[in-house]
Motif scaffolding. Structure first.
Motif, mmCIF file in Angstrom:
data_model
loop_
_atom_site.group_PDB
_atom_site.id
_atom_site.type_symbol
_atom_site.label_atom_id
_atom_site.label_comp_id
_atom_site.label_asym_id
_atom_site.label_seq_id
_atom_site.Cartn_x
_atom_site.Cartn_y
_atom_site.Cartn_z
ATOM 1 N N THR A 1 0.874 -0.900 0.177
ATOM 2 C CA THR A 1 -0.178 -0.933 0.627
ATOM 3 C C THR A 1 1.148 1.000 0.115
ATOM 4 O O THR A 1 0.823 2.319 -0.639
ATOM 5 N N ALA A 2 2.174 1.422 1.275
ATOM 6 C CA ALA A 2 3.266 2.105 1.144
ATOM 7 C C ALA A 2 3.536 2.437 -0.646
ATOM 8 O O ALA A 2 3.521 3.480 -0.301
ATOM 9 N N LEU A 3 4.091 1.865 -1.047
ATOM 10 C CA LEU A 3 4.711 2.261 -2.087
ATOM 11 C C LEU A 3 3.930 2.165 -3.241
ATOM 12 O O LEU A 3 3.931 2.807 -4.279
ATOM 13 N N ALA A 4 2.551 1.909 -3.687
ATOM 14 C CA ALA A 4 1.868 2.195 -4.049
ATOM 15 C C ALA A 4 1.475 3.476 -4.474
ATOM 16 O O ALA A 4 1.175 4.261 -5.253
ATOM 17 N N ARG A 5 1.254 4.038 -2.674
ATOM 18 C CA ARG A 5 0.990 5.495 -2.743
ATOM 19 C C ARG A 5 2.079 6.581 -3.671
ATOM 20 O O ARG A 5 2.314 8.080 -3.270
ATOM 21 N N THR A 6 2.980 5.900 -2.904
ATOM 22 C CA THR A 6 4.274 6.972 -3.201
ATOM 23 C C THR A 6 4.685 6.343 -4.724
ATOM 24 O O THR A 6 4.478 7.965 -5.487
ATOM 25 N N VAL A 7 3.957 5.823 -5.306
ATOM 26 C CA VAL A 7 4.274 5.217 -7.071
ATOM 27 C C VAL A 7 3.427 7.049 -8.000
ATOM 28 O O VAL A 7 3.802 6.921 -8.560
ATOM 29 N N ALA A 8 2.698 6.944 -6.862
ATOM 30 C CA ALA A 8 1.597 7.967 -7.799
ATOM 31 C C ALA A 8 2.089 9.324 -7.887
ATOM 32 O O ALA A 8 1.637 9.979 -8.683
ATOM 33 N N GLY A 9 3.102 9.321 -6.392
ATOM 34 C CA GLY A 9 3.343 10.956 -6.309
ATOM 35 C C GLY A 9 5.185 10.583 -6.946
ATOM 36 O O GLY A 9 5.704 11.493 -5.967
ATOM 37 N N TRP A 10 5.428 9.968 -7.723
ATOM 38 C CA TRP A 10 6.627 9.806 -7.279
ATOM 39 C C TRP A 10 7.738 11.307 -8.361
ATOM 40 O O TRP A 10 8.816 11.061 -7.723
ATOM 41 N N SER A 11 7.050 11.694 -8.989
ATOM 42 C CA SER A 11 8.030 12.391 -9.329
ATOM 43 C C SER A 11 8.294 13.489 -8.259
ATOM 44 O O SER A 11 8.742 14.633 -8.601
ATOM 45 N N ARG A 12 7.082 13.421 -7.674
ATOM 46 C CA ARG A 12 7.547 14.602 -6.059
ATOM 47 C C ARG A 12 8.173 14.508 -5.038
ATOM 48 O O ARG A 12 8.737 15.255 -4.278
ATOM 49 N N VAL A 13 8.468 13.437 -5.101
ATOM 50 C CA VAL A 13 9.164 12.519 -4.011
ATOM 51 C C VAL A 13 10.570 12.662 -3.944
ATOM 52 O O VAL A 13 11.545 12.452 -4.670
ATOM 53 N N GLU A 14 11.078 13.811 -2.583
ATOM 54 C CA GLU A 14 12.712 13.798 -2.554
ATOM 55 C C GLU A 14 13.267 12.475 -1.935
ATOM 56 O O GLU A 14 14.114 13.125 -2.749
ATOM 57 N N THR A 15 12.944 12.258 -1.019
ATOM 58 C CA THR A 15 14.044 11.529 0.222
ATOM 59 C C THR A 15 12.690 10.441 -0.421
ATOM 60 O O THR A 15 11.697 9.696 0.636
ATOM 61 N N PRO A 16 13.306 9.608 -1.099
ATOM 62 C CA PRO A 16 12.085 7.898 -1.329
ATOM 63 C C PRO A 16 11.760 7.370 0.022
ATOM 64 O O PRO A 16 10.724 6.551 0.039
ATOM 65 N N GLU A 17 12.613 7.323 0.630
ATOM 66 C CA GLU A 17 12.865 6.097 1.485
ATOM 67 C C GLU A 17 12.037 6.745 3.209
ATOM 68 O O GLU A 17 10.959 6.361 3.711
ATOM 69 N N ALA A 18 12.413 8.150 3.175
ATOM 70 C CA ALA A 18 11.567 8.358 4.651
ATOM 71 C C ALA A 18 9.971 9.101 4.205
ATOM 72 O O ALA A 18 9.577 8.374 5.026
ATOM 73 N N TYR A 19 9.811 8.819 2.961
ATOM 74 C CA TYR A 19 8.701 9.609 2.711
ATOM 75 C C TYR A 19 7.574 7.947 2.266
ATOM 76 O O TYR A 19 6.434 8.183 3.213
ATOM 77 N N VAL A 20 8.349 6.631 2.140
ATOM 78 C CA VAL A 20 7.566 6.191 1.825
ATOM 79 C C VAL A 20 6.930 5.153 3.848
ATOM 80 O O VAL A 20 6.446 4.722 4.052
ATOM 81 N N ARG A 21 8.335 5.408 4.663
ATOM 82 C CA ARG A 21 8.170 5.157 5.832
ATOM 83 C C ARG A 21 6.996 5.754 6.245
ATOM 84 O O ARG A 21 6.621 5.541 7.127
#
Length: 170
Positions: free
Chosen positions: A41-61
């Protein structure tokens, strides 16, 4: 998402999934299927806004923390006297201690488990834990104190000078 962004996301998932899965496993109280669902679920939500994510791991956590807190608020946990059997020692150093810790964590309330995982496993400051869980810093402190005491009652083996969440137990 263009091909370069997709490749970057796939590389991130490939490299960080094991660590993120361990976190999800702890947050869900040792429920493998719930941990897999939480991470997915977290990865699915992350991929939706991937282009805006600066720190991927922090975002997923952060997505995982919030998703799990939302789940806890929607459901009431059923407390059982004994956790289900089925965990087998793997023979590696510390395996028995990890099994004891996993079982003891599973017997805590969701809030207690979240405070301990975020505070000691993730090593987040109390203020950040309070922000994630939507409570005060004082609540985080008192919950951590009571939760560690409860862990020691549930698993006296943890009173030995082993490390709990990377800190020496007292």
């Amino acid at each position: 998402m263009d091909a370069a962004e997709e490749r970057r996301f796939r590389e991130f998932v490939s490299a960080r999934s094991p660590a993120l899965m361990r976190l999800a496993f702890l947050l869900t109280g040792g429920d493998q299927h719930a941990a897999e669902d939480l991470l997915q679920t977290a990865l699915a939500r992350t991929v939706a806004g991937w282009s805006r994510v600066e720190t991927p791991e922090a975002y997923v956590r952060q997505v995982m923390y919030r998703q799990q807190v939302s789940w806890w608020r929607r459901r009431r946990e059923t407390v059982v006297a004994e956790p289900p059997e089925g965990t087998v020692a793997d023979g590696t150093p510390g395996a028995d201690l990890r099994i004891v810790m996993r079982r003891a964590l599973a017997r805590l309330t969701p809030r207690q488990r979240a405070v301990l995982v975020l505070r000691y496993y993730e090593d987040l400051p109390e203020a950040e834990v309070a922000g994630i869980l939507g409570c005060s810093v004082g609540t985080v402190r008192s919950t951590a104190h009571r939760s560690l005491a409860r862990l020691r009652v549930l698993a006296p083996e943890l009173r030995e000078p082993h490390t709990i969440f990377g800190e020496v137990a007292t």
